[in-house]
Design a protein around this motif. Structure first.
Motif, PDB file in Angstrom:
ATOM      1  N   ASP A 113      39.360  37.423  37.335  1.00 41.37           N
ATOM      2  CA  ASP A 113      40.030  37.699  38.600  1.00 41.37           C
ATOM      3  C   ASP A 113      41.522  37.426  38.460  1.00 41.37           C
ATOM      4  O   ASP A 113      41.935  36.390  37.932  1.00 41.37           O
ATOM      5  CB  ASP A 113      39.440  36.801  39.695  1.00 41.37           C
ATOM      6  N   GLY A 114      42.334  38.380  38.886  1.00 42.12           N
ATOM      7  CA  GLY A 114      43.780  38.219  38.797  1.00 42.12           C
ATOM      8  C   GLY A 114      44.420  38.844  37.576  1.00 42.12           C
ATOM      9  O   GLY A 114      45.660  38.922  37.500  1.00 42.12           O
ATOM     10  N   ASP A 115      43.618  39.281  36.613  1.00 40.49           N
ATOM     11  CA  ASP A 115      44.168  39.976  35.450  1.00 40.49           C
ATOM     12  C   ASP A 115      44.781  41.309  35.866  1.00 40.49           C
ATOM     13  O   ASP A 115      44.495  41.840  36.944  1.00 40.49           O
ATOM     14  CB  ASP A 115      43.079  40.241  34.402  1.00 40.49           C
ATOM     15  N   GLU A 116      45.609  41.847  34.990  1.00 44.38           N
ATOM     16  CA  GLU A 116      46.129  43.203  35.155  1.00 44.38           C
ATOM     17  C   GLU A 116      45.906  43.973  33.866  1.00 44.38           C
ATOM     18  O   GLU A 116      45.995  43.409  32.777  1.00 44.38           O
ATOM     19  CB  GLU A 116      47.627  43.180  35.482  1.00 44.38           C
ATOM     20  N   VAL A 117      45.605  45.254  33.993  1.00 40.48           N
ATOM     21  CA  VAL A 117      45.513  46.129  32.834  1.00 40.48           C
ATOM     22  C   VAL A 117      46.470  47.292  33.057  1.00 40.48           C
ATOM     23  O   VAL A 117      46.676  47.737  34.196  1.00 40.48           O
ATOM     24  CB  VAL A 117      44.075  46.652  32.592  1.00 40.48           C
ATOM     25  N   THR A 118      47.069  47.769  31.982  1.00 35.56           N
ATOM     26  CA  THR A 118      48.028  48.860  32.090  1.00 35.56           C
ATOM     27  C   THR A 118      47.434  50.137  31.522  1.00 35.56           C
ATOM     28  O   THR A 118      46.625  50.118  30.589  1.00 35.56           O
ATOM     29  CB  THR A 118      49.327  48.536  31.344  1.00 35.56           C
ATOM     30  N   SER A 122      51.398  52.664  34.427  1.00 35.44           N
ATOM     31  CA  SER A 122      50.649  52.318  35.633  1.00 35.44           C
ATOM     32  C   SER A 122      49.937  50.977  35.445  1.00 35.44           C
ATOM     33  O   SER A 122      49.564  50.605  34.331  1.00 35.44           O
ATOM     34  CB  SER A 122      49.625  53.406  35.950  1.00 35.44           C
ATOM     35  N   VAL A 123      49.753  50.274  36.550  1.00 36.73           N
ATOM     36  CA  VAL A 123      49.129  48.952  36.513  1.00 36.73           C
ATOM     37  C   VAL A 123      47.906  48.944  37.416  1.00 36.73           C
ATOM     38  O   VAL A 123      47.951  49.410  38.560  1.00 36.73           O
ATOM     39  CB  VAL A 123      50.116  47.861  36.985  1.00 36.73           C
ATOM     40  N   LEU A 124      46.814  48.402  36.895  1.00 38.84           N
ATOM     41  CA  LEU A 124      45.603  48.197  37.675  1.00 38.84           C
ATOM     42  C   LEU A 124      45.345  46.696  37.779  1.00 38.84           C
ATOM     43  O   LEU A 124      45.276  45.998  36.761  1.00 38.84           O
ATOM     44  CB  LEU A 124      44.401  48.875  37.017  1.00 38.84           C
ATOM     45  N   LYS A 125      45.231  46.213  39.003  1.00 39.61           N
ATOM     46  CA  LYS A 125      44.905  44.803  39.221  1.00 39.61           C
ATOM     47  C   LYS A 125      43.391  44.622  39.204  1.00 39.61           C
ATOM     48  O   LYS A 125      42.640  45.499  39.662  1.00 39.61           O
ATOM     49  CB  LYS A 125      45.498  44.318  40.542  1.00 39.61           C
ATOM     50  N   VAL A 126      42.964  43.487  38.698  1.00 39.16           N
ATOM     51  CA  VAL A 126      41.532  43.218  38.496  1.00 39.16           C
ATOM     52  C   VAL A 126      41.051  42.196  39.516  1.00 39.16           C
ATOM     53  O   VAL A 126      41.675  41.139  39.702  1.00 39.16           O
ATOM     54  CB  VAL A 126      41.281  42.689  37.069  1.00 39.16           C
ATOM     55  N   PHE A 127      39.934  42.512  40.152  1.00 41.57           N
ATOM     56  CA  PHE A 127      39.302  41.593  41.091  1.00 41.57           C
ATOM     57  C   PHE A 127      37.855  41.371  40.658  1.00 41.57           C
ATOM     58  O   PHE A 127      37.097  42.338  40.487  1.00 41.57           O
ATOM     59  CB  PHE A 127      39.344  42.160  42.517  1.00 41.57           C
ATOM     60  N   HIS A 128      37.485  40.105  40.457  1.00 44.87           N
ATOM     61  CA  HIS A 128      36.092  39.774  40.154  1.00 44.87           C
ATOM     62  C   HIS A 128      35.304  39.831  41.448  1.00 44.87           C
ATOM     63  O   HIS A 128      35.579  39.090  42.394  1.00 44.87           O
ATOM     64  CB  HIS A 128      36.025  38.374  39.528  1.00 44.87           C
ATOM     65  N   PHE A 139      38.915  47.617  39.906  1.00 39.80           N
ATOM     66  CA  PHE A 139      40.275  47.939  39.484  1.00 39.80           C
ATOM     67  C   PHE A 139      41.028  48.568  40.654  1.00 39.80           C
ATOM     68  O   PHE A 139      40.530  49.499  41.284  1.00 39.80           O
ATOM     69  CB  PHE A 139      40.260  48.915  38.299  1.00 39.80           C
ATOM     70  N   TRP A 140      42.254  48.064  40.918  1.00 40.91           N
ATOM     71  CA  TRP A 140      43.018  48.526  42.083  1.00 40.91           C
ATOM     72  C   TRP A 140      44.448  48.865  41.693  1.00 40.91           C
ATOM     73  O   TRP A 140      45.145  48.062  41.069  1.00 40.91           O
ATOM     74  CB  TRP A 140      43.044  47.442  43.154  1.00 40.91           C
ATOM     75  N   SER A 141      44.862  50.067  42.037  1.00 36.64           N
ATOM     76  CA  SER A 141      46.249  50.474  41.874  1.00 36.64           C
ATOM     77  C   SER A 141      46.974  50.242  43.193  1.00 36.64           C
ATOM     78  O   SER A 141      46.759  50.976  44.169  1.00 36.64           O
ATOM     79  CB  SER A 141      46.347  51.956  41.479  1.00 36.64           C
ATOM     80  N   GLU A 142      47.818  49.231  43.208  1.00 30.60           N
ATOM     81  CA  GLU A 142      48.564  48.923  44.429  1.00 30.60           C
ATOM     82  C   GLU A 142      49.512  50.063  44.777  1.00 30.60           C
ATOM     83  O   GLU A 142      49.665  50.426  45.955  1.00 30.60           O
ATOM     84  CB  GLU A 142      49.338  47.622  44.252  1.00 30.60           C
ATOM     85  N   ALA A 143      50.127  50.652  43.751  1.00 37.71           N
ATOM     86  CA  ALA A 143      51.097  51.728  43.990  1.00 37.71           C
ATOM     87  C   ALA A 143      50.451  52.943  44.637  1.00 37.71           C
ATOM     88  O   ALA A 143      51.080  53.635  45.453  1.00 37.71           O
ATOM     89  CB  ALA A 143      51.764  52.130  42.674  1.00 37.71           C
ATOM     90  N   PRO A 181      41.092  42.800  52.186  1.00 38.25           N
ATOM     91  CA  PRO A 181      42.513  42.420  52.224  1.00 38.25           C
ATOM     92  C   PRO A 181      43.439  43.393  51.492  1.00 38.25           C
ATOM     93  O   PRO A 181      44.664  43.315  51.670  1.00 38.25           O
ATOM     94  CB  PRO A 181      42.531  41.035  51.553  1.00 38.25           C
ATOM     95  N   LEU A 182      42.889  44.297  50.688  1.00 38.12           N
ATOM     96  CA  LEU A 182      43.730  45.264  49.978  1.00 38.12           C
ATOM     97  C   LEU A 182      44.284  46.340  50.910  1.00 38.12           C
ATOM     98  O   LEU A 182      45.152  47.109  50.505  1.00 38.12           O
ATOM     99  CB  LEU A 182      42.928  45.914  48.837  1.00 38.12           C
ATOM    100  N   GLY A 183      43.751  46.420  52.124  1.00 42.19           N
ATOM    101  CA  GLY A 183      44.333  47.330  53.113  1.00 42.19           C
ATOM    102  C   GLY A 183      43.405  48.450  53.520  1.00 42.19           C
ATOM    103  O   GLY A 183      42.710  49.036  52.689  1.00 42.19           O
ATOM    104  N   ASN A 184      43.398  48.756  54.804  1.00 40.80           N
ATOM    105  CA  ASN A 184      42.542  49.816  55.335  1.00 40.80           C
ATOM    106  C   ASN A 184      42.871  51.184  54.747  1.00 40.80           C
ATOM    107  O   ASN A 184      42.015  52.074  54.706  1.00 40.80           O
ATOM    108  CB  ASN A 184      42.672  49.890  56.856  1.00 40.80           C
ATOM    109  N   ASP A 185      44.116  51.361  54.293  1.00 36.07           N
ATOM    110  CA  ASP A 185      44.519  52.664  53.775  1.00 36.07           C
ATOM    111  C   ASP A 185      44.129  52.853  52.311  1.00 36.07           C
ATOM    112  O   ASP A 185      44.443  53.892  51.719  1.00 36.07           O
ATOM    113  CB  ASP A 185      46.023  52.860  53.938  1.00 36.07           C
ATOM    114  N   THR A 186      43.445  51.890  51.730  1.00 31.41           N
ATOM    115  CA  THR A 186      42.995  52.035  50.342  1.00 31.41           C
ATOM    116  C   THR A 186      41.832  53.012  50.256  1.00 31.41           C
ATOM    117  O   THR A 186      40.818  52.856  50.946  1.00 31.41           O
ATOM    118  CB  THR A 186      42.566  50.672  49.756  1.00 31.41           C
TER     119      THR A 186
END
Length: 214
Positions: A113-118, A122-128, A139-143, A181-186
């Motif tokens: 949890d909290g890792d990032e992969v590229t 582009s960056v993908l955030k990791v959530f366990h 995997f979540w792309s914030e952008a 928490p990542l947002g309704n627009d995800t």
């Protein structure tokens, strides 16, 4: 980040080809099978594969990973180490579910949890997100406000929790505490079936709608 959903295996699992528009470097998320179909899409878009990303250890998501990694000389990244047992049991899974024989394998890197992969730039955030399996990651792309959620959440449903190591309460907690928490627009790509948004699921999903979790 651009992406293409490629349904694979008799389970119609949503394998995702994702790539950076600037560099045309790409990753494959959950190559459960049908490797030729995946590689056709890579060639069609003129991409260079960098890595394989896994959300969890069920065979319809990982059954083609080792073969693809060997053919293309790619690292396998993910899932969380808590799914090691599922990767070790791939020969049993392949027999049980009628898949082509699949050998156990160890990824090059487990994720936390909290890792990032590229993927290129582009960056993908990791959530366990345990529950469906103990080592499931998202995997979540914030952008791009785009999540690849595997079998945690579906349009109108949630992942099964009747497997060894599964937990219904852990799954509900993962969805409500990690995903919402990542947002309704995800927007999200589930492991099976059509895409949806977190807003839509919070309004009408019969398992995790807001009115049910209050």
């Amino acid at each position: 980040m651009k992406y293409q959903i490629i349904p694979v295996t008799p389970f119609q699992q949503n394998c995702s080809l994702v790539w950076c528009e600037q560099t045309l470097k790409a990753a494959v998320i959950d190559p459960g099978g049908n490797i030729d179909r995946i590689l056709d899409a890579v060639r069609e878009h003129g991409l260079t594969l960098e890595k394989i990303l896994l959300t969890h250890g069920h065979i319809d998501h990982v059954g083609g990973a080792a073969k693809l990694a060997e053919q293309q000389r790619l690292p396998i990244i993910g899932p969380h180490v808590a799914d090691k047992m599922w990767l070790e049991q791939l020969p049993i899974q392949s027999q049980k579910f009628g898949f082509p024989a699949s050998a156990a394998f160890e990824p090059n890197q487990y994720l936390q949890d909290g890792d990032e992969v590229t993927v290129g730039n582009s960056v993908l955030k990791v959530f366990h997100c345990p529950g469906h399996t103990p080592g499931h990651v998202v995997f979540w792309s914030e952008a791009d406000k785009l999540a690849f959620v595997g079998d945690v959440l579906f349009r109108g449903s949630i992942g099964r929790t009747d497997f060894p190591g599964s937990s219904y309460q852990a799954l509900i907690d993962s969805i409500s505490h990690k995903l919402w928490p990542l947002g309704n627009d995800t927007r999200f790509v589930p492991g099976h079936g059509p895409m949806s948004t977190f807003a839509e699921e919070r309004q009408s999903n019969p398992f995790v709608a807001d009115q049910l979790l209050q």
